[in-house]
Design a protein around this motif. Structure first.
Motif, PDB file in Angstrom:
ATOM      1  N   VAL B 103      39.597  41.345  29.353  1.00 15.28           N
ATOM      2  CA  VAL B 103      38.341  41.070  29.258  1.00 15.28           C
ATOM      3  C   VAL B 103      37.946  40.042  30.462  1.00 15.28           C
ATOM      4  O   VAL B 103      38.780  39.257  30.754  1.00 15.28           O
ATOM      5  N   THR B 104      36.768  40.253  31.247  1.00 17.94           N
ATOM      6  CA  THR B 104      36.536  39.304  32.235  1.00 17.94           C
ATOM      7  C   THR B 104      34.779  39.212  32.108  1.00 17.94           C
ATOM      8  O   THR B 104      34.247  39.970  31.441  1.00 17.94           O
ATOM      9  N   MET B 105      34.513  38.159  32.866  1.00 22.79           N
ATOM     10  CA  MET B 105      33.192  38.019  32.870  1.00 22.79           C
ATOM     11  C   MET B 105      32.476  38.662  34.270  1.00 22.79           C
ATOM     12  O   MET B 105      33.196  38.653  35.141  1.00 22.79           O
ATOM     13  N   VAL B 106      31.073  38.847  34.231  1.00 24.76           N
ATOM     14  CA  VAL B 106      30.776  39.730  35.422  1.00 24.76           C
ATOM     15  C   VAL B 106      30.477  38.752  36.671  1.00 24.76           C
ATOM     16  O   VAL B 106      30.440  39.284  37.754  1.00 24.76           O
ATOM     17  N   ASP B 107      30.682  37.533  36.585  1.00 25.23           N
ATOM     18  CA  ASP B 107      30.476  36.632  37.438  1.00 25.23           C
ATOM     19  C   ASP B 107      31.757  35.836  37.917  1.00 25.23           C
ATOM     20  O   ASP B 107      31.886  34.779  38.415  1.00 25.23           O
ATOM     21  N   HIS B 108      32.751  36.674  37.363  1.00 22.88           N
ATOM     22  CA  HIS B 108      34.064  35.846  37.931  1.00 22.88           C
ATOM     23  C   HIS B 108      34.810  36.848  38.947  1.00 22.88           C
ATOM     24  O   HIS B 108      35.082  37.914  38.911  1.00 22.88           O
ATOM     25  N   PHE B 109      35.499  36.262  39.834  1.00 24.87           N
ATOM     26  CA  PHE B 109      35.937  37.011  40.870  1.00 24.87           C
ATOM     27  C   PHE B 109      37.140  36.701  41.306  1.00 24.87           C
ATOM     28  O   PHE B 109      37.565  35.193  41.442  1.00 24.87           O
ATOM     29  N   PHE B 110      38.286  37.358  41.439  1.00 25.37           N
ATOM     30  CA  PHE B 110      39.657  37.373  41.670  1.00 25.37           C
ATOM     31  C   PHE B 110      40.065  38.009  42.817  1.00 25.37           C
ATOM     32  O   PHE B 110      39.729  39.108  42.881  1.00 25.37           O
ATOM     33  N   GLU B 111      41.042  37.536  43.563  1.00 24.92           N
ATOM     34  CA  GLU B 111      41.577  38.315  44.688  1.00 24.92           C
ATOM     35  C   GLU B 111      42.564  39.136  43.992  1.00 24.92           C
ATOM     36  O   GLU B 111      43.283  39.108  42.989  1.00 24.92           O
ATOM     37  N   LYS B 112      42.762  40.467  44.815  1.00 28.81           N
ATOM     38  CA  LYS B 112      43.312  41.763  44.327  1.00 28.81           C
ATOM     39  C   LYS B 112      44.608  41.490  44.020  1.00 28.81           C
ATOM     40  O   LYS B 112      45.162  41.947  42.739  1.00 28.81           O
ATOM     41  N   ASP B 113      45.477  40.610  44.652  1.00 30.67           N
ATOM     42  CA  ASP B 113      46.947  40.113  44.104  1.00 30.67           C
ATOM     43  C   ASP B 113      47.221  39.491  42.708  1.00 30.67           C
ATOM     44  O   ASP B 113      47.743  39.788  41.928  1.00 30.67           O
ATOM     45  N   VAL B 114      45.998  38.716  42.668  1.00 33.45           N
ATOM     46  CA  VAL B 114      45.909  38.015  41.340  1.00 33.45           C
ATOM     47  C   VAL B 114      45.651  38.693  40.288  1.00 33.45           C
ATOM     48  O   VAL B 114      46.298  38.915  39.207  1.00 33.45           O
ATOM     49  N   ILE B 115      44.676  39.701  40.246  1.00 38.36           N
ATOM     50  CA  ILE B 115      44.404  40.896  39.452  1.00 38.36           C
ATOM     51  C   ILE B 115      45.672  41.769  39.185  1.00 38.36           C
ATOM     52  O   ILE B 115      46.137  42.040  38.143  1.00 38.36           O
ATOM     53  N   LYS B 116      46.291  42.284  40.185  1.00 37.72           N
ATOM     54  CA  LYS B 116      47.331  43.030  40.132  1.00 37.72           C
ATOM     55  C   LYS B 116      48.468  42.341  39.552  1.00 37.72           C
ATOM     56  O   LYS B 116      49.204  43.050  38.480  1.00 37.72           O
ATOM     57  N   ASP B 117      49.043  41.036  39.534  1.00 33.29           N
ATOM     58  CA  ASP B 117      49.949  40.494  39.051  1.00 33.29           C
ATOM     59  C   ASP B 117      49.489  40.339  37.539  1.00 33.29           C
ATOM     60  O   ASP B 117      50.574  40.465  36.481  1.00 33.29           O
ATOM     61  N   PHE B 118      48.388  40.042  37.143  1.00 33.59           N
ATOM     62  CA  PHE B 118      48.139  40.038  35.725  1.00 33.59           C
ATOM     63  C   PHE B 118      48.115  41.317  35.003  1.00 33.59           C
ATOM     64  O   PHE B 118      48.846  41.308  33.873  1.00 33.59           O
ATOM     65  N   ILE B 119      47.594  42.217  35.646  1.00 33.38           N
ATOM     66  CA  ILE B 119      47.560  43.444  34.721  1.00 33.38           C
ATOM     67  C   ILE B 119      48.937  44.208  34.667  1.00 33.38           C
ATOM     68  O   ILE B 119      49.136  44.979  33.903  1.00 33.38           O
ATOM     69  N   GLU B 120      49.784  43.869  35.721  1.00 33.35           N
ATOM     70  CA  GLU B 120      50.876  44.380  35.569  1.00 33.35           C
ATOM     71  C   GLU B 120      51.855  43.625  34.735  1.00 33.35           C
ATOM     72  O   GLU B 120      53.196  44.232  34.325  1.00 33.35           O
ATOM     73  N   ASN B 121      51.500  42.518  34.196  1.00 27.58           N
ATOM     74  CA  ASN B 121      52.782  41.725  33.595  1.00 27.58           C
ATOM     75  C   ASN B 121      52.044  41.320  32.044  1.00 27.58           C
ATOM     76  O   ASN B 121      53.012  40.533  31.640  1.00 27.58           O
ATOM     77  N   VAL B 122      50.957  41.759  31.880  1.00 23.95           N
ATOM     78  CA  VAL B 122      50.804  41.463  30.285  1.00 23.95           C
ATOM     79  C   VAL B 122      50.411  42.705  29.602  1.00 23.95           C
ATOM     80  O   VAL B 122      50.256  43.767  30.489  1.00 23.95           O
ATOM     81  N   GLY B 123      50.304  42.849  28.294  1.00 20.62           N
ATOM     82  CA  GLY B 123      50.015  44.244  27.792  1.00 20.62           C
ATOM     83  C   GLY B 123      50.679  44.178  26.361  1.00 20.62           C
ATOM     84  O   GLY B 123      50.500  45.004  25.600  1.00 20.62           O
ATOM     85  N   ARG B 124      51.024  42.964  25.712  1.00 21.11           N
ATOM     86  CA  ARG B 124      51.328  42.906  24.398  1.00 21.11           C
ATOM     87  C   ARG B 124      50.500  41.739  23.673  1.00 21.11           C
ATOM     88  O   ARG B 124      49.743  41.956  22.560  1.00 21.11           O
ATOM     89  N   ARG B 125      50.910  40.570  23.944  1.00 20.94           N
ATOM     90  CA  ARG B 125      50.191  39.476  23.265  1.00 20.94           C
ATOM     91  C   ARG B 125      49.105  39.013  24.118  1.00 20.94           C
ATOM     92  O   ARG B 125      48.833  39.460  25.108  1.00 20.94           O
ATOM     93  N   ASN B 126      48.203  38.333  23.313  1.00 18.18           N
ATOM     94  CA  ASN B 126      46.828  38.012  23.824  1.00 18.18           C
ATOM     95  C   ASN B 126      47.493  36.894  24.829  1.00 18.18           C
ATOM     96  O   ASN B 126      48.140  35.906  24.687  1.00 18.18           O
ATOM     97  N   THR B 127      46.484  37.049  26.083  1.00 20.10           N
ATOM     98  CA  THR B 127      47.114  36.124  27.446  1.00 20.10           C
ATOM     99  C   THR B 127      45.799  35.808  27.975  1.00 20.10           C
ATOM    100  O   THR B 127      44.965  36.446  28.210  1.00 20.10           O
ATOM    101  N   LEU B 128      45.821  34.500  28.735  1.00 24.97           N
ATOM    102  CA  LEU B 128      44.807  34.107  29.364  1.00 24.97           C
ATOM    103  C   LEU B 128      45.141  33.755  30.898  1.00 24.97           C
ATOM    104  O   LEU B 128      46.517  33.235  30.901  1.00 24.97           O
ATOM    105  N   LEU B 129      44.808  34.179  31.699  1.00 24.35           N
ATOM    106  CA  LEU B 129      45.106  33.817  33.191  1.00 24.35           C
ATOM    107  C   LEU B 129      44.778  32.443  33.286  1.00 24.35           C
ATOM    108  O   LEU B 129      43.685  32.102  33.327  1.00 24.35           O
ATOM    109  N   ILE B 130      45.761  31.632  33.520  1.00 26.04           N
ATOM    110  CA  ILE B 130      45.343  30.206  33.729  1.00 26.04           C
ATOM    111  C   ILE B 130      45.760  29.713  35.262  1.00 26.04           C
ATOM    112  O   ILE B 130      46.809  30.042  35.887  1.00 26.04           O
ATOM    113  N   ASP B 131      45.054  28.526  35.627  1.00 19.93           N
ATOM    114  CA  ASP B 131      45.197  28.235  36.945  1.00 19.93           C
ATOM    115  C   ASP B 131      45.683  26.636  36.760  1.00 19.93           C
ATOM    116  O   ASP B 131      45.190  25.628  35.947  1.00 19.93           O
TER     117      ASP B 131
END
Lengths: 434, 434
Positions: B103-131
């Motif tokens: 899930v993301t919002m339409v007004d949030h932007f992320f660099e490609k590598d940030v997205i890739k790292d997230f989608i490649e490393n989660v997939g089971r537990r509820n997870t939030l990308l944090i800074d």
């Protein structure tokens, strides 16, 4: 990336091999002992751990294995003092060390793709690599035949009247093989074939059909010569240029076959071929017909021996990224220096500034034809192999200049082939546009 | 290859977004609507299925989604008529369609590598990308803060006094989120944040730390300008040449930013830059200083706008293997034609045959510097990026000739930089030899 366990290879090298005349694992074939060739070919295909079962004159074989180990290959010997009873005892000697493993004989040779396909597709059930093209099997009366029901092997033996395939001598086994061999031994037959027949009786061994590529069981000196021919014949590549395939390779393979017996590295051959091309090119500088013709002959010879580096590398398993990189860079420099001297040769004849423009465009063409191909491969992750692309390869450009030089028209021939190169680059770009 | 299931992305685009002034998903940023940008950036990172939850002025948004679908993206809209209650209702609207999703919002932007790292490393537990770099977060008082215990999120909210990280607005959820949102709704809060806090209370949501790269929550027009800057700033690459990084990019990015608003394809820019380089090169033919200086200026300008094709491609997600291939081939042809005309310029001054030899060697150098790099990449499967390699790139060679042309010494400058190119190729070959 999904990492897959690769099982070890057990090489049966304990037998006497009387028909070979020497200690079989140490017999040389194209510059490598049969044992080295077996290990290196399976290593190239992905196997990382080797066992060599030794018996007959084992000290000599062990010494040789020690040398191979020193080159960084993980290889151990296993003593089999019962080797005279039959080669089943050599497989039994693996018990306690490995539960799943590949098995082959030291005198069986397989093309890389055949091995790769087998080791990547088996790993659970007992499996034998089989060849269904029985009509093409050399020495069919000596071959072990296989009767199939689906993928299951239901009978196996030399004497089978009805059969569907031939045993190639490459197996994958799990622990069930040990018991099967013991059962066969109790009945008085300690051969691996007898053990395999026991597995077949229980429906516990399957056939895996051989992928396209050679295999050979080289029992005699005569068969070794056939193995040599098969290995050499597997070198020319589908993507070889027309002149390379039909002329250059035929000569270079003979040279490589001979050079294999010496300690000559592929990179040394790369440099020798480069220097030959430069020496030939310089002769274009003089302008007299006799020098020009000689220059043409020498560059064509350089083009022929340019194949030897890659051939020796493949025949002796010495391929490396560095070798391939060096070869390509020096080829391009050689092409360019040739273009420069041929241009000067044209200038001596025409004495017009336009010659230099043609020279510059020719040099550009030679490099761009290759560059475009490489860049395509990088971007698309596959080779650019249209039919017309065969006409912009190195073998063609050098052959054209060679023929031209015989007519004292090296410059004109170069310009024509170069312009064809540019056209091919343009066609490639236009065609692949969506 | 191990194939991994990639879950769909749900984009929350139902809110009113008053602070933006228009229908938020349709607001333009660098030539794309916010919705297009969100979809295409996650598509580039590997997501293949999208849901857009719509509410406020949904017909307009649906029409826009229809256009995006026509371009071959698998995207559906989900109506949320309860959008006014809070954005938790938009996540609830997914129930029955997907059990696990991003899930993301339409007004949030992320660099490609940030997205890739997230989608490649989660997939089971509820997870939030944090800074965790909270000091660097813009508008920290408006950010949602996160309190952690190990990887577990134990509290979350805008008002937290003590916190370890900031919520970036990119989530992975399983079905547990639906119940959590319903619980929060019963307590009168229908926001996604409230649902997430319910998960945190149960210890059912984890933080995944953001990889290096930008992210921004662009709530206002001012923040959109900041997003634009961050996106543009992410374009220059580590491997850019010295002149490219310090000069060319600064200008070309301004041009690209403007060109993004028009329907100009990267390939058209490739061709325009090529033609500009050719036009500039031809001016070297005349030999008069004023033409030579002008030629230098034009080729340097061509070198600058040569960056625009790749920039537009990346800003608008239009990169293609063909585009990259065409760009490189035309760059090499442009380099060569420049070398040819600069050589003629030198000939006009010196009138010596040796000039042509230098010209041929310079053309060769320009091509080989690039060729050697490409071939290395093909053989070693990684880029050749030594320090000295920055000195044999296109930006440097064109800049040298540009500077030379201002002193009416284009030929001399070309020869010097070309010889440096040859030396670098030789050093690279020598260094990598084992």
């Amino acid at each position: 990336m999904y990492l897959r366990k690769v099982f070890p290879l057990v090489i049966l090298a304990a037998g006497e091999g009387r028909r070979m005349g020497e200690v079989k694992p140490l017999v040389k074939l194209l510059g490598l002992s049969l044992l080295e060739r077996t290990i290196l070919s399976f290593n190239e295909a992905g196997i990382r751990k080797f066992y060599v079962v030794v018996g007959y004159r084992k000290e000599e074989v062990k010494k040789h294995v020690e040398e191979i180990r020193k080159r960084g290959i993980d290889v151990e010997t296993i003593d089999n003092d019962n080797w005279k009873k039959g080669n089943g005892t050599s497989v039994l000697a693996v018990r306690g060390r490995e539960k799943k493993f590949f098995v082959t004989m030291v005198d069986h040779f397989f093309e890389k793709d055949v091995i790769k396909d087998f080791i990547e597709n088996v790993g659970r059930r007992n499996t034998l690599l089989i060849d269904k093209e029985v009509d093409r099997v050399f020495n069919i009366h000596e071959a072990t035949k296989v009767k199939l029901k689906g993928n299951k092997i239901i009978d196996i033996g030399k004497e089978l009247k009805e059969y569907d395939a031939v045993d190639t001598g490459l197996f994958f086994f799990n622990e069930e093989i040990f018991e099967a061999i013991e059962e066969a031994m109790k009945e008085g037959n300690a051969s691996l074939a007898a053990g395999v027949r026991k597995l077949a009786e229980k429906g516990k061994i399957y056939g895996h059909e051989k992928k396209r590529g050679y295999w050979i069981d080289a029992d005699t000196k005569e068969e070794l010569r056939i193995a040599e021919k098969l290995i050499l014949k597997s070198i020319p590549k589908k993507e070889d240029g027309i002149i390379s395939f039909n002329l250059n390779r035929k000569v270079s393979l003979k040279i490589s076959k001979w050079l294999c017996n010496f300690n000559i590295s592929p990179n040394l051959m790369t440099i020798l071929s480069f220097l030959t091309a430069i020496a030939g090119s310089i002769l274009f500088y003089f302008g007299k017909y006799i020098y020009t013709a000689l220059a043409g002959i020498i560059i064509q010879f350089a083009s022929i021996i340019d194949g030897c580096d890659g051939e020796i590398a493949r025949l002796k398993f010495l391929s490396s990224p560095y070798g391939a990189w060096l070869d390509t860079i020096l080829d391009r420099y050689a092409d360019a220096i040739m273009a420069i001297f041929v241009t000067y040769n044209g200038w001596l004849i025409y004495r017009s500034i336009i010659i230099w423009f043609f020279g510059l465009f020719s040099l550009l063409a030679f490099l761009m034809a290759s560059y475009s191909r490489k860049e395509y491969e990088l971007r698309y992750n596959k080779k650019l192999e249209g039919k017309i692309d065969k006409l912009s390869k190195r073998d063609i450009r050098i052959f054209s200049i060679f023929i031209g030089s015989l007519f004292n028209k090296a410059f004109e021939f170069m310009v024509v082939i170069a312009m064809l190169h540019h056209i091919i680059v343009a066609i490639d770009l236009a065609r692949r546009r969506k």
